[in-house]
Design a protein around this motif. Structure first.
Motif, PDB file in Angstrom:
ATOM      1  N   GLU A 128      -7.621   0.898  -5.626  1.00  0.00           N
ATOM      2  CA  GLU A 128      -6.656   1.581  -4.736  1.00  0.00           C
ATOM      3  C   GLU A 128      -5.900   0.592  -3.845  1.00  0.00           C
ATOM      4  O   GLU A 128      -4.717   0.778  -3.577  1.00  0.00           O
ATOM      5  CB  GLU A 128      -7.341   2.680  -3.906  1.00  0.00           C
ATOM      6  N   ILE A 129      -6.597  -0.475  -3.399  1.00  0.00           N
ATOM      7  CA  ILE A 129      -5.886  -1.494  -2.609  1.00  0.00           C
ATOM      8  C   ILE A 129      -4.999  -2.317  -3.534  1.00  0.00           C
ATOM      9  O   ILE A 129      -3.843  -2.617  -3.218  1.00  0.00           O
ATOM     10  CB  ILE A 129      -6.884  -2.416  -1.887  1.00  0.00           C
ATOM     11  N   ASN A 130      -5.566  -2.639  -4.687  1.00  0.00           N
ATOM     12  CA  ASN A 130      -4.866  -3.505  -5.627  1.00  0.00           C
ATOM     13  C   ASN A 130      -3.515  -2.932  -6.066  1.00  0.00           C
ATOM     14  O   ASN A 130      -2.511  -3.651  -6.127  1.00  0.00           O
ATOM     15  CB  ASN A 130      -5.783  -3.746  -6.830  1.00  0.00           C
ATOM     16  N   THR A 131      -3.469  -1.618  -6.348  1.00  0.00           N
ATOM     17  CA  THR A 131      -2.204  -1.031  -6.798  1.00  0.00           C
ATOM     18  C   THR A 131      -1.138  -1.140  -5.714  1.00  0.00           C
ATOM     19  O   THR A 131       0.027  -1.394  -6.002  1.00  0.00           O
ATOM     20  CB  THR A 131      -2.385   0.449  -7.173  1.00  0.00           C
ATOM     21  N   LYS A 132      -1.559  -0.977  -4.456  1.00  0.00           N
ATOM     22  CA  LYS A 132      -0.579  -1.081  -3.379  1.00  0.00           C
ATOM     23  C   LYS A 132      -0.098  -2.520  -3.226  1.00  0.00           C
ATOM     24  O   LYS A 132       1.082  -2.774  -2.962  1.00  0.00           O
ATOM     25  CB  LYS A 132      -1.199  -0.591  -2.068  1.00  0.00           C
ATOM     26  N   VAL A 133      -1.011  -3.453  -3.383  1.00  0.00           N
ATOM     27  CA  VAL A 133      -0.634  -4.866  -3.285  1.00  0.00           C
ATOM     28  C   VAL A 133       0.408  -5.199  -4.354  1.00  0.00           C
ATOM     29  O   VAL A 133       1.373  -5.923  -4.100  1.00  0.00           O
ATOM     30  CB  VAL A 133      -1.883  -5.767  -3.416  1.00  0.00           C
ATOM     31  N   ARG A 134       0.221  -4.622  -5.546  1.00  0.00           N
ATOM     32  CA  ARG A 134       1.188  -4.881  -6.622  1.00  0.00           C
ATOM     33  C   ARG A 134       2.583  -4.382  -6.240  1.00  0.00           C
ATOM     34  O   ARG A 134       3.583  -5.045  -6.510  1.00  0.00           O
ATOM     35  CB  ARG A 134       0.728  -4.169  -7.901  1.00  0.00           C
ATOM     36  N   GLU A 135       2.634  -3.220  -5.590  1.00  0.00           N
ATOM     37  CA  GLU A 135       3.928  -2.699  -5.124  1.00  0.00           C
ATOM     38  C   GLU A 135       4.577  -3.675  -4.150  1.00  0.00           C
ATOM     39  O   GLU A 135       5.778  -3.945  -4.231  1.00  0.00           O
ATOM     40  CB  GLU A 135       3.721  -1.341  -4.425  1.00  0.00           C
ATOM     41  N   VAL A 136       3.764  -4.190  -3.238  1.00  0.00           N
ATOM     42  CA  VAL A 136       4.300  -5.115  -2.226  1.00  0.00           C
ATOM     43  C   VAL A 136       4.871  -6.357  -2.908  1.00  0.00           C
ATOM     44  O   VAL A 136       5.950  -6.835  -2.549  1.00  0.00           O
ATOM     45  CB  VAL A 136       3.197  -5.506  -1.225  1.00  0.00           C
ATOM     46  N   ILE A 137       4.145  -6.853  -3.923  1.00  0.00           N
ATOM     47  CA  ILE A 137       4.608  -8.077  -4.591  1.00  0.00           C
ATOM     48  C   ILE A 137       5.954  -7.835  -5.255  1.00  0.00           C
ATOM     49  O   ILE A 137       6.844  -8.692  -5.220  1.00  0.00           O
ATOM     50  CB  ILE A 137       3.560  -8.554  -5.613  1.00  0.00           C
ATOM     51  N   LYS A 138       6.119  -6.642  -5.844  1.00  0.00           N
ATOM     52  CA  LYS A 138       7.402  -6.315  -6.475  1.00  0.00           C
ATOM     53  C   LYS A 138       8.542  -6.384  -5.476  1.00  0.00           C
ATOM     54  O   LYS A 138       9.671  -6.739  -5.808  1.00  0.00           O
ATOM     55  CB  LYS A 138       7.346  -4.897  -7.069  1.00  0.00           C
ATOM     56  N   GLY A 139       8.246  -6.033  -4.226  1.00  0.00           N
ATOM     57  CA  GLY A 139       9.304  -5.976  -3.213  1.00  0.00           C
ATOM     58  C   GLY A 139       9.556  -7.293  -2.493  1.00  0.00           C
ATOM     59  O   GLY A 139      10.443  -7.357  -1.638  1.00  0.00           O
ATOM     60  N   LEU A 140       8.795  -8.328  -2.809  1.00  0.00           N
ATOM     61  CA  LEU A 140       9.016  -9.611  -2.127  1.00  0.00           C
ATOM     62  C   LEU A 140      10.431 -10.104  -2.401  1.00  0.00           C
ATOM     63  O   LEU A 140      10.935  -9.965  -3.510  1.00  0.00           O
ATOM     64  CB  LEU A 140       8.022 -10.665  -2.628  1.00  0.00           C
ATOM     65  N   SER A 141      11.044 -10.666  -1.384  1.00  0.00           N
ATOM     66  CA  SER A 141      12.394 -11.184  -1.618  1.00  0.00           C
ATOM     67  C   SER A 141      12.631 -12.422  -0.764  1.00  0.00           C
ATOM     68  O   SER A 141      11.810 -12.753   0.079  1.00  0.00           O
ATOM     69  CB  SER A 141      13.446 -10.139  -1.275  1.00  0.00           C
TER      70      SER A 141
END
Lengths: 373, 332
Positions: A360-373
């Motif tokens: 559950e934490i990991n999936t959210k972390v993946r979302e954050v990584i996608k949004g890095l800019s």
């Protein structure tokens, strides 16, 4: 004159033998880099999306996650032709490097402190650095007491042992937790890290949280308690326990190997828990998120009631800018972080003796990584 | 007598004086360029040293003003905390004591080896032994550290027990059966590490003893030991002292071996066999990686003190040697 020349010749001979010997030895240790595979095929197999990743990626920080990074790096370099250079010089040094802008991301055993987040706006233009939990691991308590194969301890006894209050192995407090076990009257020799370390920080965080009455010191990277003995690095501690009768110490589980026995922990749950990777993941899934926004710094629950949750765990983070990453390294950083947070990347952790971050934490972390800019 | 072969190389020809012209004002361009070059190098060296000292002093001053404890007397090292609280008392003690133990153990052995190599050993043996000692100096210090930790420490229980039994009443050698990661162990390890340099310098000095001195003593009917006592040792005294000081310099700054073997703690134990204490270099190695900027400045401040201590030791050595100039090779 003649004699001197002879000596010189002899010196040359010895030197030549030494050099050729060294060469022969290094030849034996060569890498298994001979097997070249098609990069795109292996990329798909590992679920690595390279995107625009190219060139070299610099990173530094925690030595606790070094083995994980090494494993990831091998796959990533093979898939994307990117050279990742991770210097495991320590969490503090990693954060310093990152805040000076010399690395693309940092690995750290502790989440960023408030003033470090403030400082990070210098490197992350109009933004700040965020913590991304990526690697977990149990901190095992290893001991060397001949004749005792199973030892159960709780937080309060551990704190007293490491605070030099309990001095012998046949102490009442230990005997009470281990009914039926014949404990020797050997002196306890508690070993701790002589260098500053995130492992010490996390171990003392546990002692402070789970047994505040017995552990009066603030958690720090440097060992605070008096008494006891020290050795350098987790491998030094493991070695010290192996060679010292009556010794007890803490280190990341992978250092225990097969030779060092580890303590089972008595928690609020019914049964004592063993220090295993699965049990550590269970404890991490009870962690509370304390980071704000896209920062996912975690606060572990040191008094778990769930069966089989091993609470002395370490979560190490990758630290990158939320926005304002350097344009030239951003695609590579994103590709690498996405890979290590992916299912394949996290699955690799178990092979290396680490605990994956709960889904559950990991999936959210993946979302954050996608949004890095 | 194998000694006689040592000095059969002809002395170097006397250096011809540069441009022995009558007019002292005419200096050749080569001389001028060489003078400028060598003077420039000398000045450059001083500038580099000054820059290092300046850097250390500047970084140290940043954190010393914030220090909550007393820099010289606090038994604590919490330099990363805010406000920082740290002091070097333990480090001074540990550095000096471990180096003195090392010197006390290494110098007699080194002199013995050097005398053996120059005056007793057959030439066939002295060559190889000399090489082996040279090789000891080439072993990286982390290897000594690992050896010390894995081999030396587990085997010291017997020695420590013996010291405790017979010398325990001195308090210096009292031991309460903890693992022997103590200052004394560090001293033993450092002694092995400084052995090559002390041996080599002493050996070279003993080789320089004028043949005439030894032959005169022999002619008077002295035994070989008396020759050594009457001509070799007095002649070599200043050389031995400088050799010991070179060894001391290495022992003071030794880092990785100490960091691997010692069990540091910020206390000063009366007993040398109890774990605890620390040295400057060991403390820097152990704390540098995880330190923040302020912590690093504090470590740099401690490095500055080590710099000063080393300067003092070298100064003392020079003073001793200068006082014994009449024995030195230059006047022989």
């Amino acid at each position: 004159m003649k004699l001197q020349r002879k000596n010189r010749l002899r010196a040359l001979c010895i030197g030549a033998v030494a050099v050729s010997g060294a060469l022969a030895l290094t030849a034996c240790g060569s890498d298994d880099s001979g097997t070249e595979t098609d990069p795109s095929a292996s990329a798909q197999a590992e679920g690595i999306e390279c995107g625009d990743a190219e060139g070299q990626l610099l990173a530094s920080g925690s030595s606790a996650q070094k083995n994980a990074i090494d494993a990831w790096r091998k796959n990533f370099a093979a898939a994307c032709k990117v050279q990742l250079n991770y210097n495991p010089k320590g969490s503090g040094a990693g954060i310093t490097d990152f805040l000076q802008g010399s690395t693309a991301f940092a690995g750290s055993d502790s989440a960023l402190k408030d003033d470090e987040i403030k400082q990070s706006s210098k490197v992350c233009k109009d933004s700040q650095a965020i913590d991304l939990p990526m690697v977990g691991g149990p901190i095992a308590v290893g001991y060397n007491v001949p004749g005792v194969d199973n030892l159960i301890l709780d937080a309060a006894t551990l704190a007293d042992i490491f605070n030099d209050k309990i001095k012998t192995w046949d102490d009442k407090a230990i005997a009470k937790l281990n009914p039926g076990v014949k404990l020797p009257s050997t002196k306890i020799q508690a070993f701790h890290r002589s260098d500053e370390s995130g492992t010490t920080d996390n171990f003392t965080k546990y002692l402070k949280a789970a047994a505040p009455a017995n552990w009066p010191y603030e958690p720090e990277k440097a060992w605070q308690a008096k008494g006891g003995q020290a050795a350098s690095g987790s491998s030094g501690l493991a070695q010290a326990v192996k060679q010292t009768e009556g010794a007890i110490t803490y280190f990341e589980l992978s250092y225990a190997g097969t030779e060092v026995k580890t303590v089972d922990l008595k928690t609020d749950a019914k049964e004592p828990v063993k220090a295993t990777i699965d049990n550590a993941t269970k404890a991490i899934s009870e962690a509370k998120r304390v980071g704000k926004g896209n920062d996912y710094s975690l606060e572990l629950n040191y008094k778990p009631t769930a069966e089989g949750a091993y609470p002395i765990t370490l979560v190490t983070y990758e630290i990158a800018c939320e926005k304002g990453n350097k344009a030239e390294t951003l695609p590579t950083t994103k590709a690498f972080l996405s890979y290590i947070a992916s299912e394949k990347g996290q699955a690799l952790l178990k092979e290396k003796g680490y605990a994956p971050i709960p889904a559950e934490i990991n999936t959210k972390v993946r979302e954050v990584i996608k949004g890095l800019s | 007598m194998d000694i006689s072969t040592k000095t059969d190389t002809p002395p170097p020809p006397p250096v011809p004086l540069a441009a022995p012209t009558k007019k002292s004002s005419s200096v050749r361009p080569g001389d001028r360029i060489f003078l400028a070059l060598s003077r420039g190098s000398g000045i450059l060296l001083l500038l580099i040293m000054a820059a290092i000292a300046g850097f250390l002093a500047y970084r140290a001053s940043l954190v010393l003003s914030k220090n909550e404890g007393n820099f010289f007397t606090t038994f604590e090292w919490n330099a990363t905390a805010s406000p920082p609280d740290f002091g070097i008392a333990v480090l001074v003690f540990g550095t000096v004591v471990s180096s003195i133990i090392a010197l006390a153990l290494a110098v007699p052995v080194a002199i013995g080896i050097a005398l053996f190599l120059t005056h007793y050993a057959p030439r066939k043996l002295s060559g190889p032994i000399g090489y082996v000692i040279d090789l000891l100096a080439a072993v990286p210090s982390i290897v000594y550290g690992l050896w010390g930790f894995i081999v030396l420490v587990p085997n010291l229980n017997g020695l420590f027990g013996w010291l405790d039994k017979y010398l325990g009443w001195t308090a210096i050698f009292a031991w309460d059966e903890k693992a022997p990661n103590a200052l004394f162990t560090v001293g033993i390890l450092l002694a092995i590490m400084i052995l090559p340099i002390v041996t080599n310098v002493s050996r070279e000095v003993f080789r320089q003893v004028p043949q005439a001195h030894e032959e005169a003593a022999l002619a008077l009917g002295a035994t070989r030991w008396e020759v050594i006592r009457m001509s070799v040792l007095p002649f070599g005294r200043s050389g031995i002292i400088s050799a010991a000081m070179l060894g001391l310099g290495r022992a003071l700054g030794e880092t990785m071996a100490v960091a691997t073997v010692l069990s540091p703690e910020f206390v000063i134990n009366a007993s040398l066999l109890d774990p605890g204490g620390g040295t400057f270099a060991q403390n820097i190695a152990a704390k540098f990686n995880e330190a923040n900027e302020q912590g690093r400045d504090a470590l740099i401040a401690s490095g500055l003190v080590l710099f000063v201590i080393t300067l003092l030791v070298n100064g003392a050595a020079r003073a001793i040697i200068a006082r014994r100039k009449e024995y030195s090779g230059a006047n022989a």
